[in-house]
Scaffold this motif. Structure first.
Motif, PDB file in Angstrom:
ATOM      1  N   ALA A  39      -1.934  13.672  -4.270  1.00 28.02           N
ATOM      2  CA  ALA A  39      -0.807  12.737  -4.347  1.00 28.02           C
ATOM      3  C   ALA A  39      -0.451  12.470  -5.805  1.00 28.02           C
ATOM      4  N   SER A  40       0.785  12.124  -6.029  1.00 30.39           N
ATOM      5  CA  SER A  40       1.211  11.771  -7.384  1.00 30.39           C
ATOM      6  C   SER A  40       0.747  10.354  -7.699  1.00 30.39           C
ATOM      7  N   SER A  41       0.719  10.013  -8.965  1.00 36.48           N
ATOM      8  CA  SER A  41       0.292   8.669  -9.360  1.00 36.48           C
ATOM      9  C   SER A  41       1.066   7.620  -8.597  1.00 36.48           C
ATOM     10  N   ARG A  42       2.381   7.790  -8.618  1.00 32.18           N
ATOM     11  CA  ARG A  42       3.247   6.800  -7.985  1.00 32.18           C
ATOM     12  C   ARG A  42       2.893   6.616  -6.514  1.00 32.18           C
ATOM     13  N   THR A  43       2.828   7.725  -5.829  1.00 35.05           N
ATOM     14  CA  THR A  43       2.538   7.683  -4.405  1.00 35.05           C
ATOM     15  C   THR A  43       1.169   7.093  -4.141  1.00 35.05           C
ATOM     16  N   LEU A  44       0.191   7.593  -4.871  1.00 34.92           N
ATOM     17  CA  LEU A  44      -1.166   7.110  -4.654  1.00 34.92           C
ATOM     18  C   LEU A  44      -1.248   5.618  -4.913  1.00 34.92           C
ATOM     19  N   SER A  45      -0.603   5.208  -5.980  1.00 31.03           N
ATOM     20  CA  SER A  45      -0.599   3.798  -6.335  1.00 31.03           C
ATOM     21  C   SER A  45      -0.028   2.956  -5.205  1.00 31.03           C
ATOM     22  N   ARG A  46       1.107   3.401  -4.680  1.00 34.76           N
ATOM     23  CA  ARG A  46       1.734   2.670  -3.583  1.00 34.76           C
ATOM     24  C   ARG A  46       0.845   2.654  -2.351  1.00 34.76           C
ATOM     25  N   VAL A  47       0.306   3.823  -2.023  1.00 35.46           N
ATOM     26  CA  VAL A  47      -0.520   3.931  -0.830  1.00 35.46           C
ATOM     27  C   VAL A  47      -1.751   3.027  -0.948  1.00 35.46           C
ATOM     28  N   LEU A  48      -2.349   3.019  -2.115  1.00 37.11           N
ATOM     29  CA  LEU A  48      -3.522   2.173  -2.284  1.00 37.11           C
ATOM     30  C   LEU A  48      -3.157   0.704  -2.191  1.00 37.11           C
ATOM     31  N   ASP A  49      -2.013   0.358  -2.738  1.00 44.64           N
ATOM     32  CA  ASP A  49      -1.546  -1.029  -2.591  1.00 44.64           C
ATOM     33  C   ASP A  49      -1.393  -1.384  -1.111  1.00 44.64           C
ATOM     34  N   ASP A  50      -0.718  -0.509  -0.403  1.00 42.65           N
ATOM     35  CA  ASP A  50      -0.500  -0.754   1.025  1.00 42.65           C
ATOM     36  C   ASP A  50      -1.823  -0.922   1.747  1.00 42.65           C
ATOM     37  N   LEU A  51      -2.718   0.008   1.492  1.00 40.72           N
ATOM     38  CA  LEU A  51      -3.991  -0.010   2.204  1.00 40.72           C
ATOM     39  C   LEU A  51      -4.806  -1.257   1.869  1.00 40.72           C
TER      40      LEU A  51
ATOM     41  N   MET B 102      -3.241  -4.173   3.718  1.00 41.00           N
ATOM     42  CA  MET B 102      -3.551  -4.150   5.143  1.00 41.00           C
ATOM     43  C   MET B 102      -5.043  -4.308   5.396  1.00 41.00           C
ATOM     44  N   GLY B 103      -5.808  -4.342   4.335  1.00 36.66           N
ATOM     45  CA  GLY B 103      -7.225  -4.599   4.481  1.00 36.66           C
ATOM     46  C   GLY B 103      -8.083  -3.400   4.825  1.00 36.66           C
ATOM     47  N   PHE B 104      -7.569  -2.206   4.579  1.00 37.44           N
ATOM     48  CA  PHE B 104      -8.356  -1.007   4.874  1.00 37.44           C
ATOM     49  C   PHE B 104      -9.223  -0.610   3.690  1.00 37.44           C
ATOM     50  N   VAL B 105      -8.747  -0.977   2.521  1.00 41.52           N
ATOM     51  CA  VAL B 105      -9.393  -0.505   1.297  1.00 41.52           C
ATOM     52  C   VAL B 105      -9.560  -1.689   0.362  1.00 41.52           C
ATOM     53  N   SER B 106     -10.658  -1.661  -0.381  1.00 43.57           N
ATOM     54  CA  SER B 106     -10.783  -2.703  -1.387  1.00 43.57           C
ATOM     55  C   SER B 106     -10.994  -2.087  -2.763  1.00 43.57           C
ATOM     56  N   ARG B 107     -10.529  -2.800  -3.741  1.00 53.50           N
ATOM     57  CA  ARG B 107     -10.557  -2.321  -5.115  1.00 53.50           C
ATOM     58  C   ARG B 107     -11.641  -3.062  -5.875  1.00 53.50           C
ATOM     59  N   ARG B 108     -12.421  -2.318  -6.567  1.00 50.09           N
ATOM     60  CA  ARG B 108     -13.485  -2.937  -7.353  1.00 50.09           C
ATOM     61  C   ARG B 108     -13.263  -2.567  -8.800  1.00 50.09           C
TER      62      ARG B 108
ATOM     63  N   THR C  80     -11.954   1.537 -12.176  1.00 48.67           N
ATOM     64  CA  THR C  80     -11.639   0.992 -10.862  1.00 48.67           C
ATOM     65  C   THR C  80     -12.211   1.893  -9.795  1.00 48.67           C
ATOM     66  N   PHE C  81     -12.696   1.264  -8.748  1.00 53.07           N
ATOM     67  CA  PHE C  81     -13.232   2.028  -7.627  1.00 53.07           C
ATOM     68  C   PHE C  81     -12.574   1.551  -6.344  1.00 53.07           C
ATOM     69  N   TYR C  82     -12.256   2.492  -5.507  1.00 52.50           N
ATOM     70  CA  TYR C  82     -11.684   2.142  -4.215  1.00 52.50           C
ATOM     71  C   TYR C  82     -12.683   2.478  -3.116  1.00 52.50           C
ATOM     72  N   THR C  83     -12.840   1.523  -2.215  1.00 53.67           N
ATOM     73  CA  THR C  83     -13.808   1.674  -1.131  1.00 53.67           C
ATOM     74  C   THR C  83     -13.150   1.298   0.184  1.00 53.67           C
ATOM     75  N   LEU C  84     -13.675   1.846   1.252  1.00 53.16           N
ATOM     76  CA  LEU C  84     -13.226   1.401   2.566  1.00 53.16           C
ATOM     77  C   LEU C  84     -13.835   0.046   2.875  1.00 53.16           C
ATOM     78  N   THR C  85     -13.034  -0.820   3.440  1.00 58.23           N
ATOM     79  CA  THR C  85     -13.568  -2.076   3.956  1.00 58.23           C
ATOM     80  C   THR C  85     -14.147  -1.783   5.337  1.00 58.23           C
TER      81      THR C  85
END
Lengths: 117, 117
Positions: free
Chosen positions: A47-59, A62-68, A77-82
């Motif tokens: 994914a492109s930065s823009r897309t990934l950034s948006r997708v991670l924000d969305d996720l 919605m509580g699927f992913v958390s950012r550490r 920064t680390f992204y993990t599944l909730t």
DNA sequence: CGCAGGTAGTTCCGTTTCGATACCCAGTTT
DNA sequence: AAACTGGGTATCGAAACGGAACTACCTGCG
């Protein structure tokens, strides 16, 4: 439609509204293995930065992913599944099973897959 | 990426590329119960003619759905899941299970769902 | 008969979303 | 100091989407 939260819709349609998008699914799937960093995901998903950034924000929203954020040395920064994210594993397992039967790397069956009848 | 057929990608990602879109999933899910007609799908899914038409074309091209034209009385078209389409049922079942736990109509849990531990 | 209304779409058009690229800022390595 | 990596945002053109209108055919209904 195309609303993120349509209470009228049946649960499965609402699920699809939440997770039914290429990038969201790909990212969630990618995070199953382990927590990952932004650029790591960028590379692994394509994914492109823009897309990934948006997708991670969305996720995250919605509580699927958390950012550490690790502020230690060079901020990382680390992204993990909730739990909610992890809870999708069976769905991915099912998709994987389906893929094995219908999208085997070498043979792409047009009719019934020959799974040891 | 975003290609419909990316042989490099792992099977699950290729699956997601094929079925990972709101409308495709919603339409496939809607066809699980029974074969349906165009306008029936239009009403039940809420997709516009334009969108539905495109989605059905895609799904036919990919072999998930087949179109049956009944020329008898007033020409009628019916859309049905193919074997390949039916084969996705377990995936939908899994989504349904997930939805029951995480998207129950009345209670939308933010944390762990209380599923009779 | 003629007109409303349903089925199965297609065309057109405006809006929204998407995605690639460029760019930014901080820290790090050289 | 220059160049690189990490983690993004800004911009902008392309693609997708939604809606309304239109086609073409069939079916009641008055």
């Amino acid at each position: 439609m195309t609303a993120e939260d349509n209470p009228d819709a049946c649960p499965i349609v609402r699920s699809i509204e939440q997770i039914g998008s290429q990038w969201r699914l790909v990212v969630l799937h990618d995070l199953r293995e382990e927590e990952k960093r932004f650029n790591e995901l960028k590379r692994s998903t394509g994914a492109s930065s823009r897309t990934l950034s948006r997708v991670l924000d969305d996720l995250q929203e919605m509580g699927f992913v958390s950012r550490r954020l690790e502020e230690d040395a060079p901020v990382a920064t680390f992204y993990t599944l909730t739990d909610k994210g992890e809870s999708l594993c069976p769905v991915f397992d099912e998709i994987e099973t389906w893929a094995d039967e219908w999208l085997a790397p070498e043979t792409e069956p047009e009719a019934e897959p020959a799974t040891a009848d």
